[in-house]
Every structure is written in structure tokens, then in C-alpha cells.
Motif scaffolding. Structure first.
Motif, PDB file in Angstrom:
ATOM      1  N   LEU A   1       0.832  -1.210   0.000  1.00  0.00           N
ATOM      2  CA  LEU A   1       0.000   0.000   0.000  1.00  0.00           C
ATOM      3  C   LEU A   1       0.865   1.258   0.000  1.00  0.00           C
ATOM      4  O   LEU A   1       0.555   2.233  -0.699  1.00  0.00           O
ATOM      5  CB  LEU A   1      -0.944  -0.012   1.192  1.00  0.00           C
ATOM      6  N   MET A   2       1.944   1.268   0.769  1.00  0.00           N
ATOM      7  CA  MET A   2       2.846   2.423   0.793  1.00  0.00           C
ATOM      8  C   MET A   2       3.521   2.596  -0.580  1.00  0.00           C
ATOM      9  O   MET A   2       3.696   3.706  -1.045  1.00  0.00           O
ATOM     10  CB  MET A   2       3.915   2.250   1.879  1.00  0.00           C
ATOM     11  N   ARG A   3       3.885   1.501  -1.229  1.00  0.00           N
ATOM     12  CA  ARG A   3       4.527   1.565  -2.543  1.00  0.00           C
ATOM     13  C   ARG A   3       3.558   2.098  -3.599  1.00  0.00           C
ATOM     14  O   ARG A   3       3.941   2.862  -4.478  1.00  0.00           O
ATOM     15  CB  ARG A   3       5.041   0.173  -2.925  1.00  0.00           C
ATOM     16  N   VAL A   4       2.293   1.702  -3.501  1.00  0.00           N
ATOM     17  CA  VAL A   4       1.284   2.218  -4.432  1.00  0.00           C
ATOM     18  C   VAL A   4       1.126   3.722  -4.243  1.00  0.00           C
ATOM     19  O   VAL A   4       1.053   4.484  -5.220  1.00  0.00           O
ATOM     20  CB  VAL A   4      -0.060   1.475  -4.241  1.00  0.00           C
ATOM     21  N   LYS A   5       1.090   4.165  -3.003  1.00  0.00           N
ATOM     22  CA  LYS A   5       0.965   5.603  -2.717  1.00  0.00           C
ATOM     23  C   LYS A   5       2.188   6.348  -3.236  1.00  0.00           C
ATOM     24  O   LYS A   5       2.065   7.401  -3.864  1.00  0.00           O
ATOM     25  CB  LYS A   5       0.810   5.800  -1.205  1.00  0.00           C
ATOM     26  N   ARG A   6       3.379   5.801  -3.009  1.00  0.00           N
ATOM     27  CA  ARG A   6       4.610   6.428  -3.472  1.00  0.00           C
ATOM     28  C   ARG A   6       4.638   6.481  -5.003  1.00  0.00           C
ATOM     29  O   ARG A   6       5.043   7.478  -5.594  1.00  0.00           O
ATOM     30  CB  ARG A   6       5.808   5.657  -2.929  1.00  0.00           C
TER      31      ARG A   6
ATOM     32  N   PHE B 146       2.563   9.360  -6.208  1.00  0.00           N
ATOM     33  CA  PHE B 146       3.264  10.642  -6.102  1.00  0.00           C
ATOM     34  C   PHE B 146       4.303  10.778  -7.212  1.00  0.00           C
ATOM     35  O   PHE B 146       4.448  11.853  -7.811  1.00  0.00           O
ATOM     36  CB  PHE B 146       3.938  10.790  -4.746  1.00  0.00           C
ATOM     37  N   ASP B 147       5.023   9.701  -7.505  1.00  0.00           N
ATOM     38  CA  ASP B 147       6.019   9.737  -8.578  1.00  0.00           C
ATOM     39  C   ASP B 147       5.368  10.047  -9.921  1.00  0.00           C
ATOM     40  O   ASP B 147       5.895  10.824 -10.715  1.00  0.00           O
ATOM     41  CB  ASP B 147       6.766   8.407  -8.670  1.00  0.00           C
ATOM     42  N   ALA B 148       4.224   9.445 -10.181  1.00  0.00           N
ATOM     43  CA  ALA B 148       3.519   9.683 -11.446  1.00  0.00           C
ATOM     44  C   ALA B 148       3.030  11.130 -11.534  1.00  0.00           C
ATOM     45  O   ALA B 148       3.155  11.771 -12.592  1.00  0.00           O
ATOM     46  CB  ALA B 148       2.348   8.720 -11.586  1.00  0.00           C
ATOM     47  N   GLN B 149       2.489  11.657 -10.442  1.00  0.00           N
ATOM     48  CA  GLN B 149       2.040  13.057 -10.443  1.00  0.00           C
ATOM     49  C   GLN B 149       3.217  13.998 -10.662  1.00  0.00           C
ATOM     50  O   GLN B 149       3.118  14.956 -11.435  1.00  0.00           O
ATOM     51  CB  GLN B 149       1.369  13.399  -9.108  1.00  0.00           C
ATOM     52  N   ALA B 150       4.326  13.727  -9.996  1.00  0.00           N
ATOM     53  CA  ALA B 150       5.514  14.576 -10.142  1.00  0.00           C
ATOM     54  C   ALA B 150       6.040  14.529 -11.577  1.00  0.00           C
ATOM     55  O   ALA B 150       6.423  15.554 -12.138  1.00  0.00           O
ATOM     56  CB  ALA B 150       6.593  14.144  -9.157  1.00  0.00           C
TER      57      ALA B 150
END
Length: 161
Positions: A32-37, A40-44
Motif C-alpha cells: 500500500l505504501m509503494r502504491v501511494k509512493r 506521487f512519482d507519477a504526479q511529479a
């Protein structure tokens, strides 16, 4: 005798279930933390690409009003329906991200125009007034530290002699 086996079987089942649960929950939490990270990477990455493309379009219209060594951010001029670069970084994009666009001078070796460096011209490098490097940076807080991605785009307004 049978009730003893039933208690022993139940105890073994509970222990096995406990081991399985204890090993699965940390894995699920990590996933779940990796999906959230990754989100964020995709948005950035999207913000980085957007900033680079906007800068390219603005600067192809002319970069006489923009200066190297200055940090900019994109702004949509609604009156004229065009993008512009305004001085200063942009912060709080989507509540989390900061973006800055820096214009950097390009220096070239006169007899080898494909070789270039950025910043101050040293040694045999000469300032190329027809080229700029656009450095776009997006940063955001994640897990108690600042993450950052960056891209460099070499722009040339015309081929110099």
C-alpha cells in the motif's frame, strides 16, 4: 482421547493462522505504501513534463524577456489565452508539489558545436546566445524527506554560424 486431539488441532490451526496473518500484514502495508509512493512519482513526472513543455512553447515564441540564472514558473494568461513564465518558484501544486524552471546559459566550442557545457564559459568554450538549457525541477515531501526529480532540455533558436 479424541477431545485432546481436537484441542491440539485447534491450537495448531490458531498458531498457523497467526503466523500467516503476521507475515501477510507487513507485506500488505508495504504494498500500500509503494502504491501511494508510485502515485506521487507519477504526479511529479506529469508536472515535470508539463513544466518543460510549457517552457519550450513560451521560449520558442522568444526568450528576449527571460534571463538565465533566474527561477521561473508557468502561469496561464487568461486574457490572451497563452502561457507565460513568471519569476519565482511555484509551490503547493495539488497541495504537495513545488516546481521551478531555471534557464541556464549554454557554452560551446567554436569548431565543435555539438560539444557544450552549461553555466559559466571556461577554457575554450564560448557563450552561445542562440541556445538555452531549461532545467525543470519538481520536489515534494515523502516519508520525512524531500524527493526531487529534474529534467534538462536543450533549446536552440537557430543554428549559429
Amino acid at each position: 482421547m479424541k477431545s485432546g486431539f481436537l484441542i491440539l488441532e485447534t491450537l495448531i490451526s490458531v498458531v498457523l493462522l497467526g503466523i500467516i496473518v503476521v507475515s501477510i500484514f507487513p507485506t500488505l502495508n508495504f504494498m500500500l505504501m509503494r502504491v501511494k509512493r508510485s502515485s506521487f512519482d507519477a504526479q511529479a513526472s506529469q508536472l515535470l513534463q508539463e513544466g518543460t513543455e510549457i517552457s519550450q512553447n513560451v521560449l520558442f515564441s522568444g526568450w528576449d524577456n527571460y534571463y538565465t540564472g533566474v527561477t521561473y514558473h508557468p502561469v496561464l494568461n487568461l486574457a490572451e489565452n497563452i502561457w507565460e513564465l513568471e519569476p519565482g518558484p511555484e509551490s503547493g501544486i495539488e497541495g504537495k508539489f513545488d516546481r521551478s524552471i531555471e534557464l541556464i546559459s549554454v557554452c560551446r566550442i567554436p569548431n565543435n558545436p555539438s560539444a557544450y557545457t552549461t553555466g559559466d564559459c571556461l577554457n575554450s568554450y564560448v557563450l552561445d546566445p542562440f541556445s538555452l538549457v531549461v532545467r525543470t525541477t519538481v520536489s515534494w515531501p515523502e516519508s520525512g524527506r524531500i524527493e526531487k526529480i529534474q529534467s534538462n532540455l536543450l533549446l536552440t533558436s537557430r543554428i549559429s554560424d
